[in-house]
Scaffold this motif. Structure first.
Motif, short mmCIF file in Angstrom:
data_model
loop_
_atom_site.label_atom_id
_atom_site.label_comp_id
_atom_site.label_asym_id
_atom_site.label_seq_id
_atom_site.Cartn_x
_atom_site.Cartn_y
_atom_site.Cartn_z
N VAL A 129 46.35 -23.91 -2.79
CA VAL A 129 47.33 -23.40 -3.75
C VAL A 129 46.62 -23.03 -5.06
O VAL A 129 46.90 -21.98 -5.66
CB VAL A 129 48.47 -24.41 -3.98
CG1 VAL A 129 49.33 -24.02 -5.16
CG2 VAL A 129 49.32 -24.55 -2.73
N ALA A 130 45.71 -23.86 -5.53
CA ALA A 130 44.97 -23.57 -6.76
C ALA A 130 44.14 -22.30 -6.61
O ALA A 130 44.10 -21.46 -7.53
CB ALA A 130 44.07 -24.75 -7.14
N ALA A 131 43.51 -22.13 -5.46
CA ALA A 131 42.71 -20.92 -5.23
C ALA A 131 43.60 -19.68 -5.19
O ALA A 131 43.25 -18.63 -5.76
CB ALA A 131 41.93 -21.05 -3.92
N LEU A 132 44.77 -19.79 -4.53
CA LEU A 132 45.69 -18.64 -4.48
C LEU A 132 46.24 -18.29 -5.86
O LEU A 132 46.36 -17.10 -6.21
CB LEU A 132 46.82 -18.92 -3.50
CG LEU A 132 46.43 -18.97 -2.02
CD1 LEU A 132 47.62 -19.38 -1.16
CD2 LEU A 132 45.89 -17.61 -1.57
N LEU A 133 46.59 -19.30 -6.65
CA LEU A 133 47.08 -19.04 -8.01
C LEU A 133 45.99 -18.40 -8.88
O LEU A 133 46.27 -17.49 -9.66
CB LEU A 133 47.58 -20.33 -8.65
CG LEU A 133 48.91 -20.86 -8.12
CD1 LEU A 133 49.22 -22.22 -8.76
CD2 LEU A 133 50.03 -19.88 -8.41
N THR A 134 44.76 -18.87 -8.72
CA THR A 134 43.65 -18.29 -9.48
C THR A 134 43.43 -16.83 -9.08
O THR A 134 43.25 -15.96 -9.94
CB THR A 134 42.37 -19.10 -9.25
OG1 THR A 134 42.60 -20.46 -9.64
CG2 THR A 134 41.20 -18.54 -10.03
N ALA A 135 43.46 -16.55 -7.78
CA ALA A 135 43.28 -15.18 -7.30
C ALA A 135 44.43 -14.28 -7.78
O ALA A 135 44.21 -13.13 -8.18
CB ALA A 135 43.17 -15.15 -5.78
N ALA A 136 45.67 -14.80 -7.74
CA ALA A 136 46.82 -14.01 -8.20
C ALA A 136 46.71 -13.72 -9.70
O ALA A 136 47.01 -12.59 -10.14
CB ALA A 136 48.12 -14.75 -7.89
N LEU A 137 46.30 -14.70 -10.48
CA LEU A 137 46.14 -14.49 -11.91
C LEU A 137 45.03 -13.46 -12.19
O LEU A 137 45.22 -12.57 -13.03
CB LEU A 137 45.81 -15.80 -12.61
CG LEU A 137 45.63 -15.73 -14.12
CD1 LEU A 137 46.92 -15.28 -14.80
CD2 LEU A 137 45.19 -17.07 -14.66
N ALA A 138 43.93 -13.55 -11.49
CA ALA A 138 42.84 -12.59 -11.68
C ALA A 138 43.30 -11.18 -11.29
O ALA A 138 43.00 -10.20 -11.99
CB ALA A 138 41.62 -13.00 -10.86
N ALA A 139 44.04 -11.07 -10.17
CA ALA A 139 44.55 -9.76 -9.75
C ALA A 139 45.53 -9.19 -10.78
O ALA A 139 45.49 -7.98 -11.07
CB ALA A 139 45.22 -9.88 -8.38
N ALA A 140 46.38 -10.03 -11.33
CA ALA A 140 47.34 -9.57 -12.34
C ALA A 140 46.61 -9.09 -13.60
O ALA A 140 46.98 -8.06 -14.18
CB ALA A 140 48.32 -10.69 -12.69
N ILE A 141 45.57 -9.81 -14.00
CA ILE A 141 44.80 -9.40 -15.18
C ILE A 141 44.11 -8.07 -14.94
O ILE A 141 44.11 -7.18 -15.79
CB ILE A 141 43.80 -10.50 -15.58
CG1 ILE A 141 44.56 -11.72 -16.12
CG2 ILE A 141 42.80 -9.99 -16.62
CD1 ILE A 141 43.70 -12.93 -16.36
N VAL A 142 43.51 -7.89 -13.76
CA VAL A 142 42.86 -6.62 -13.43
C VAL A 142 43.89 -5.50 -13.40
O VAL A 142 43.66 -4.41 -13.95
CB VAL A 142 42.10 -6.72 -12.08
CG1 VAL A 142 41.66 -5.36 -11.60
CG2 VAL A 142 40.92 -7.66 -12.22
N TRP A 143 45.06 -5.73 -12.77
CA TRP A 143 46.10 -4.71 -12.69
C TRP A 143 46.58 -4.29 -14.08
O TRP A 143 46.66 -3.10 -14.39
CB TRP A 143 47.28 -5.22 -11.85
CG TRP A 143 48.42 -4.29 -11.82
CD1 TRP A 143 48.50 -3.09 -11.17
CD2 TRP A 143 49.68 -4.46 -12.49
NE1 TRP A 143 49.71 -2.51 -11.39
CE2 TRP A 143 50.47 -3.33 -12.20
CE3 TRP A 143 50.20 -5.46 -13.29
CZ2 TRP A 143 51.75 -3.17 -12.69
CZ3 TRP A 143 51.49 -5.31 -13.78
CH2 TRP A 143 52.25 -4.17 -13.48
N ILE A 144 46.87 -5.28 -14.93
CA ILE A 144 47.35 -4.97 -16.29
C ILE A 144 46.25 -4.27 -17.09
O ILE A 144 46.54 -3.30 -17.81
CB ILE A 144 47.80 -6.27 -17.00
CG1 ILE A 144 49.10 -6.77 -16.37
CG2 ILE A 144 47.99 -6.05 -18.49
CD1 ILE A 144 49.52 -8.14 -16.85
N SER A 145 45.01 -4.72 -16.96
CA SER A 145 43.91 -4.09 -17.70
C SER A 145 43.74 -2.63 -17.31
O SER A 145 43.60 -1.77 -18.18
CB SER A 145 42.60 -4.84 -17.44
OG SER A 145 42.69 -6.16 -17.90
#
Length: 163
Positions: A129-145
């Motif tokens: 779950v921690a790995a999935l949340l980290t990956a989702a947060l990184a993907a969201a940051i890349v998408w927004i950037s």
């Protein structure tokens, strides 16, 4: 008699001191008080600091270089690569001249060690779950950037490719 070199932080500046530990004083077997005397510069940074204007010049150079590394690392954090490593390297550079950076680097090391230790003690479900949340947060940051800086919407592009 033994001699020991220690580095002390005094008002943001490093001060090198030598301590000479003396044997007993013959009165009840109690040890004599340690004597301290200032040491000569011990490294090339200390030799620079000893010159007129050298300390200020060194602080400026270290401040600019360290700040550049921290900013570059923070920019790299959401992307794959050594973002946090560069941030910590920048803090280490700043810590050579600034006591606040030394304290911040120590705090960061303790926090990362504690978080890593906590995660290692968890079961596999919490780790996933921690790995999935980290990956989702990184993907969201890349998408927004990408959307805000280049106007590229990755979700829209993926919809076009799939549909």
């Amino acid at each position: 008699m033994r001699a020991r070199l220690s580095i002390l932080w005094a008002g943001g500046d490093r001060v090198a001191m030598t301590e000479n530990a003396l044997g007993g004083d013959g009165e009840g077997g109690e040890a004599a008080a340690a004597t301290r005397q200032a040491a000569e510069p011990v490294g090339w940074l200390d030799r620079i600091r000893a010159r007129p204007g050298g300390s200020l010049t060194l602080k400026i150079i270290v401040g600019v270089l360290g700040a550049a590394l921290v900013v570059a690392g923070l920019i790299m954090v959401p992307f794959p690569g050594p973002g946090w490593l560069v941030v910590f390297a920048g803090l280490a550079v700043l810590a050579t001249e600034f006591a606040w950076a030394h304290r911040l680097l120590g705090f960061a090391k303790r926090t990362v060690t504690a978080a890593t230790g906590w995660l290692k003690r968890q079961n596999w479900f919490v780790r996933i779950v921690a790995a999935l949340l980290t990956a989702a947060l990184a993907a969201a940051i890349v998408w927004i950037s990408l959307k805000l800086t280049l106007g590229i919407d990755l979700i829209e592009q993926a919809g076009r490719l799939l549909g």
